[in-house]
Design a protein around this motif. Structure first.
Motif, PDB file in Angstrom:
ATOM      1  N   GLY A  86       0.797  -1.100   0.066  1.00  0.00           N
ATOM      2  CA  GLY A  86      -0.054  -0.056   0.014  1.00  0.00           C
ATOM      3  C   GLY A  86       0.829   1.299  -0.055  1.00  0.00           C
ATOM      4  N   ALA A  87       0.118   2.569   0.030  1.00  0.00           N
ATOM      5  CA  ALA A  87       0.925   3.573   0.108  1.00  0.00           C
ATOM      6  C   ALA A  87       0.118   4.482   0.877  1.00  0.00           C
ATOM      7  N   ASN A  88       0.695   5.776   1.165  1.00  0.00           N
ATOM      8  CA  ASN A  88       0.371   6.863   2.031  1.00  0.00           C
ATOM      9  C   ASN A  88       0.418   8.159   1.121  1.00  0.00           C
ATOM     10  N   PRO A  89      -0.530   8.935   0.525  1.00  0.00           N
ATOM     11  CA  PRO A  89      -2.186   8.451   0.603  1.00  0.00           C
ATOM     12  C   PRO A  89      -2.199   7.082   0.026  1.00  0.00           C
ATOM     13  N   PRO A  90      -3.345   6.415   0.383  1.00  0.00           N
ATOM     14  CA  PRO A  90      -3.617   5.025  -0.173  1.00  0.00           C
ATOM     15  C   PRO A  90      -3.613   5.167  -1.725  1.00  0.00           C
ATOM     16  N   ALA A  91      -3.341   4.223  -2.384  1.00  0.00           N
ATOM     17  CA  ALA A  91      -3.147   3.857  -3.887  1.00  0.00           C
ATOM     18  C   ALA A  91      -4.312   3.095  -4.282  1.00  0.00           C
ATOM     19  N   PRO A  92      -4.862   3.204  -5.759  1.00  0.00           N
ATOM     20  CA  PRO A  92      -5.819   2.502  -6.004  1.00  0.00           C
ATOM     21  C   PRO A  92      -5.524   1.002  -6.076  1.00  0.00           C
ATOM     22  N   ALA A  93      -6.387  -0.194  -5.508  1.00  0.00           N
ATOM     23  CA  ALA A  93      -6.131  -1.694  -5.394  1.00  0.00           C
ATOM     24  C   ALA A  93      -6.206  -1.895  -6.661  1.00  0.00           C
ATOM     25  N   PRO A  94      -5.678  -3.170  -7.096  1.00  0.00           N
ATOM     26  CA  PRO A  94      -6.060  -4.047  -8.123  1.00  0.00           C
ATOM     27  C   PRO A  94      -7.592  -3.979  -8.628  1.00  0.00           C
ATOM     28  N   ASP A  95      -8.073  -3.968  -9.748  1.00  0.00           N
ATOM     29  CA  ASP A  95      -9.482  -4.557 -10.001  1.00  0.00           C
ATOM     30  C   ASP A  95      -9.600  -5.869  -9.763  1.00  0.00           C
ATOM     31  N   VAL A  96     -10.230  -6.415  -8.672  1.00  0.00           N
ATOM     32  CA  VAL A  96     -10.495  -7.831  -8.547  1.00  0.00           C
ATOM     33  C   VAL A  96     -11.906  -8.265  -8.513  1.00  0.00           C
ATOM     34  N   ALA A  97     -12.533  -7.288  -9.304  1.00  0.00           N
ATOM     35  CA  ALA A  97     -14.124  -7.833  -9.270  1.00  0.00           C
ATOM     36  C   ALA A  97     -14.232  -9.165 -10.267  1.00  0.00           C
ATOM     37  N   ILE A  98     -15.270  -9.893  -9.744  1.00  0.00           N
ATOM     38  CA  ILE A  98     -15.854 -11.074 -10.535  1.00  0.00           C
ATOM     39  C   ILE A  98     -17.067 -10.692 -11.038  1.00  0.00           C
ATOM     40  N   LEU A 126     -17.051  -1.412  -7.109  1.00  0.00           N
ATOM     41  CA  LEU A 126     -16.654  -0.731  -5.762  1.00  0.00           C
ATOM     42  C   LEU A 126     -15.100  -0.256  -6.124  1.00  0.00           C
ATOM     43  N   VAL A 127     -14.644   0.765  -5.407  1.00  0.00           N
ATOM     44  CA  VAL A 127     -13.238   1.395  -5.429  1.00  0.00           C
ATOM     45  C   VAL A 127     -12.847   0.961  -4.195  1.00  0.00           C
ATOM     46  N   PHE A 128     -11.742   0.274  -4.169  1.00  0.00           N
ATOM     47  CA  PHE A 128     -10.821  -0.195  -3.130  1.00  0.00           C
ATOM     48  C   PHE A 128      -9.404   0.507  -3.214  1.00  0.00           C
ATOM     49  N   LYS A 129      -8.852   0.890  -2.034  1.00  0.00           N
ATOM     50  CA  LYS A 129      -7.750   1.372  -2.047  1.00  0.00           C
ATOM     51  C   LYS A 129      -6.775   0.711  -1.158  1.00  0.00           C
ATOM     52  N   LEU A 130      -5.360   0.693  -1.332  1.00  0.00           N
ATOM     53  CA  LEU A 130      -4.393   0.066  -0.402  1.00  0.00           C
ATOM     54  C   LEU A 130      -3.500   1.049   0.442  1.00  0.00           C
TER      55      LEU A 130
END
Length: 403
Positions: A86-98, A126-130
């Protein structure tokens, strides 16, 4: 506004994980731990879309490997993948949608052995971040959260060598309706979480009619779509519900137990283990049968009650945690004045006070089987919407109609 990273939840452990660890430690009565061979490496999970909605559905299987504590996601084949850094500020997570099933159809994926959440959303991904501390989960009490205007919900589960614990939850919000189920090795299917006919609209109608600001928990999109009702703790956080929502009830409890004793018997399989609460000033002290003080609680505010945290913190021990769980249930269900012996497991006396958790009351009232996770420790007395099996063969999530 707070953001949340896995596993930052208000209860000490996710419901399924807490149950699984309790089994492993021999703390949960009546749920034997089967041999490891009874649970395969993955089990099929069938999503059935009976929602009646035309939007595409997206599924996410996100969780933590219990063996390593590693956070990640599972693909449709049940293969676990760790999150990148992850990062600070949070970075976009990979698109893991099924891609989920269309209305009237079903889709089966594989569920691996970990503890996590099954998210599903309608119409948008949905939008997820790390962050550096892990995955940032949606926090829709924050109006700037990128998922605020998306219709979505989630289920929690743990699958391990001892079996499966799969629930429907309203601990954070009431939203898109669904039910969960599990098939055992003998072919029987257990299910829970389904609303009564008309229950979806019935819940919102009842909340709108409730005085005291409870209708302000409902969030609606600009196109008129009702998205969710926030749980009351999040309502206090966002300013939708008064911070004093439970204050009158707490004051009456405090007055009662200044001159009488509250008896807590936290373990159903240990009826001899009792703790005795009395109020002195701003503190409720609990003593054991020998008269020694074992833990104390300051007078709780409404947020502590709705979230079962802060002044009602419940560590994973064998004294304060179980007492706090019992108190939390008694405050939310408002049974502490009517029954000095807690927990009150019956259900008939729940939510009868004029000052009560109206969100939880209305959630339970609209459930087909009366079971729900409307607050963190709704499992006290086994009123939770949970299916558990020691030899699961298949799991189910059914996206239910909105009418």
């Amino acid at each position: 506004m707070r953001t949340r990273t896995v596993p930052a939840a208000r209860r000490a452990l996710p419901v399924g994980l807490a149950a699984a660890l309790a089994v492993a430690a021999g703390l949960t009565a009546g749920i034997p731990a089967p041999a490891a061979a009874a649970v395969p490496t993955t089990i099929p999970l069938t999503f059935t879309n009976s929602s009646g909605r035309s939007e595409p559905v997206y599924i996410y299987n996100l969780g933590t490997l219990l063996s390593t504590g590693q956070q990640g996601w599972a693909d449709a084949g049940g293969v676990f993948h760790p999150w990148p850094a992850g990062a600070n500020p949070p970075a976009p997570a990979p698109d893991v949608a099924i891609a989920g099933p269309a209305n009237g159809q079903s889709k089966t994926i594989q569920m691996p052995k970990f503890s996590g959440r099954l998210y599903f959303s309608y119409g948008q991904k949905l939008v997820f971040k790390l962050a550096t501390g892990g995955l940032v989960q949606p926090a829709v009490q924050n109006p700037t959260d990128p998922n605020h205007n998306i219709l979505f919900n989630w289920s929690e589960y743990t699958l391990n060598d001892a079996g499966i614990w799969l629930n429907s939850t309203q601990v954070d919000m009431f939203s898109a309706p669904y039910g969960v189920g599990v098939k055992s090795s003998n072919g029987t299917v257990k299910s829970t979480g389904h609303l009564k006919s008309g229950g979806y609209q019935g819940f919102y109608n009842a909340l709108r009619a409730q005085p005291g600001g409870w209708g302000n928990l409902i969030q609606t999109r600009s196109d008129g779509t009702v998205l969710r009702a926030l749980a009351p703790g999040h309502g206090i956080e966002s300013g939708a519900l008064p911070a004093t929502a439970m204050a009158d009830y707490v004051n009456r409890v405090w007055s009662k137990y200044t001159t009488s004793t509250l008896t807590v018997t936290p373990f159903t399989d240990q009826p001899g283990t009792k703790y005795f609460g009395r109020v002195s000033g701003n503190v409720m002290n609990f003593t054991n049968s020998a008269g020694a003080v074992v833990t104390s609680f300051q007078k709780p505010d409404s947020d502590s009650i709705f979230g079962c945290y802060k002044l009602l913190d419940a560590p994973n021990d064998l004294v304060r945690g179980p007492i706090s769980r019992t108190l939390c249930a008694g405050y939310n269900r408002t049974t502490l004045l009517t029954n000095p012996n807690q927990p009150d497991a019956g259900g008939a006396n729940f939510y009868q006070d004029a000052v009560t958790n109206q969100f939880a009351r209305n959630v339970h009232a609209q459930m087909a089987d009366g079971m729900a996770y409307a607050f963190a420790f709704d499992d006290v007395g086994h009123h939770e919407s949970l299916v558990n099996d020691g030899s699961p063969q298949q799991a189910y999530v059914t996206l239910d109609p909105f009418n």
